[in-house]
Design a protein around this motif. Structure first.
Motif, mmCIF file in Angstrom:
data_model
loop_
_atom_site.group_PDB
_atom_site.id
_atom_site.type_symbol
_atom_site.label_atom_id
_atom_site.label_comp_id
_atom_site.label_asym_id
_atom_site.label_seq_id
_atom_site.Cartn_x
_atom_site.Cartn_y
_atom_site.Cartn_z
ATOM 1 N N ARG A 46 -27.326 38.710 39.966
ATOM 2 C CA ARG A 46 -28.130 39.919 40.213
ATOM 3 C C ARG A 46 -27.280 41.010 40.864
ATOM 4 O O ARG A 46 -27.404 42.193 40.531
ATOM 5 C CB ARG A 46 -29.320 39.580 41.113
ATOM 6 N N PHE A 49 -25.088 42.654 38.206
ATOM 7 C CA PHE A 49 -25.790 43.574 37.324
ATOM 8 C C PHE A 49 -26.264 44.831 38.048
ATOM 9 O O PHE A 49 -26.722 45.780 37.409
ATOM 10 C CB PHE A 49 -26.969 42.873 36.648
ATOM 11 N N ARG A 52 -22.108 49.471 39.736
ATOM 12 C CA ARG A 52 -21.751 50.631 38.925
ATOM 13 C C ARG A 52 -20.229 50.746 38.906
ATOM 14 O O ARG A 52 -19.558 50.165 39.760
ATOM 15 C CB ARG A 52 -22.372 51.904 39.495
ATOM 16 N N ALA A 121 -21.209 39.172 35.336
ATOM 17 C CA ALA A 121 -22.327 40.117 35.328
ATOM 18 C C ALA A 121 -21.815 41.537 35.557
ATOM 19 O O ALA A 121 -22.285 42.489 34.923
ATOM 20 C CB ALA A 121 -23.338 39.732 36.392
ATOM 21 N N SER A 124 -20.311 42.809 32.354
ATOM 22 C CA SER A 124 -21.372 43.114 31.402
ATOM 23 C C SER A 124 -22.080 44.412 31.769
ATOM 24 O O SER A 124 -22.386 45.240 30.900
ATOM 25 C CB SER A 124 -22.387 41.966 31.357
ATOM 26 N N ARG A 125 -22.344 44.600 33.054
ATOM 27 C CA ARG A 125 -23.006 45.825 33.513
ATOM 28 C C ARG A 125 -22.129 47.037 33.259
ATOM 29 O O ARG A 125 -22.618 48.112 32.892
ATOM 30 C CB ARG A 125 -23.317 45.708 35.009
ATOM 31 N N ARG A 128 -22.488 47.899 29.525
ATOM 32 C CA ARG A 128 -23.806 48.465 29.217
ATOM 33 C C ARG A 128 -23.955 49.874 29.780
ATOM 34 O O ARG A 128 -24.517 50.754 29.129
ATOM 35 C CB ARG A 128 -24.914 47.564 29.773
ATOM 36 N N GLY A 129 -23.466 50.084 30.989
ATOM 37 C CA GLY A 129 -23.621 51.383 31.620
ATOM 38 C C GLY A 129 -22.733 52.452 31.031
ATOM 39 O O GLY A 129 -23.128 53.621 30.965
ATOM 40 N N ARG A 136 -24.829 43.016 24.440
ATOM 41 C CA ARG A 136 -25.006 41.683 25.010
ATOM 42 C C ARG A 136 -23.957 40.764 24.405
ATOM 43 O O ARG A 136 -23.579 40.918 23.241
ATOM 44 C CB ARG A 136 -26.403 41.138 24.727
#
Length: 308
Positions: A46, A49, A52, A121, A124-125, A128-129, A136
């Protein structure tokens, strides 16, 4: 947090400097204890994710500047290895897929689940950002023992999580629909997909010169680049680093000069930045100092390409 630091005999002052070195065993112990105190087995994932690019210090920002998912993963692997002596990240290609692997290279006596899930995580974040919020991985492979929270972990990653026996290698490749060459907003080119993973196998030891080059590239225009700063990042005494570089026929000033020249050429000729902007990006006091440096390198005055 002060209680956890005291348990590991660490001063709260280590929190003031994001570059402060913390022993691996203490870091892992604090991470696992924090998850236990929070009553959240998915604490690391968590937290990852929620990161930033700016939270990942210069590494996250440089990775985003790479322009593509493939470039970001390559940058992350290169610079995280330079900053973190007890971990290693790598990017390989297997059967038309990219596999990003994260591993601990130092022997550990305690669990490392929270660190592993946090690291993957966070990567991955980052993707995505910066590139595609729908991205994914195809699969994530961990080495830690089976966990009851596997379905919830898969929901966070939006991917199947494979948890093999500790003797099996670990990695995670993403699906083909999201491209490794996918760019940020305004770009739509895509081809093969990116990947990530974790295991604990040790990789080859990098030469100090290569590590220093990576740190210069990472810190340029962001942090002061001097012998004490670079030596501290590599957990070495300044004189030891100076001696090791000399054994390779290198010096910090020489490596810094070459990196500045390479970066300056890109910023001037490909991006068309002003002399003042380039000077700031390279960590010079002002445009005049950069102008003199460029003249000493090339014998010419720095200039931007004429507009078409």
């Amino acid at each position: 947090m002060k209680t956890l630091l005291a348990r590991e005999q660490l001063s709260p002052e280590v929190l003031a400097d994001p570059y402060e070195a913390i022993p691996l065993q203490s870091y892992l112990s604090i991470f696992e204890a924090a998850a236990e105190l929070a009553g959240d087995p998915l604490f690391g994932a968590r937290l990852g994710f929620g990161m930033r690019p700016g939270n990942l210090a210069p590494i996250g920002l440089r990775a985003v500047q790479a322009g593509t998912i493939r470039g970001a993963l390559t940058a992350f692997a290169r610079w995280s290895g330079a900053l973190q002596s007890a971990t290693q990240s790598s990017l390989t290609e297997e059967e038309d897929q990219l596999v990003f692997t994260y591993r601990l290279t130092a022997p550990v006596l305690i669990a490392s689940r929270q660190d592993t899930e946090f690291s993957l995580a966070a990567v991955s974040r980052l993707i995505r950002g910066a590139f595609d919020p729908r991205w994914r991985p195809l699969e994530i492979r961990f080495t830690h023992p089976p966990i009851a929270e596997k379905p919830r972990l898969e929901a966070l990653f939006r991917a199947r999580c494979a948890i093999p026996s500790p003797s099996m290698p670990s990695s995670f490749p993403p699906p083909r629909p999201t491209g490794a060459s996918r760019r940020g907003p305004g770009h739509d080119r895509a081809d093969r997909a990116a990947s990530a993973g974790s295991d604990r196998r040790c990789g080859p030891r990098r030469k100090p010169g290569h590590q220093v080059e990576a740190l210069i590239e990472l810190y340029l225009g962001v942090r002061p680049i001097d012998l004490p700063t670079i030596a501290a990042a590599l957990r070495m005494a300044p004189r030891s680093l100076q001696r090791r570089l000399a054994e390779e026929g290198q010096s910090l000033s020489g490596l810094l000069r070459r990196q500045r020249q390479r970066r300056a050429e890109v910023l001037l000729r490909e991006r068309g930045l002003s002399v003042e902007a380039v000077a700031q990006a390279l960590g010079y006091a002002d445009g005049t100092v950069f102008w003199r440096a460029w003249r000493s390198w090339t014998g010419e005055a720095p200039s931007r390409p004429a507009p078409n």
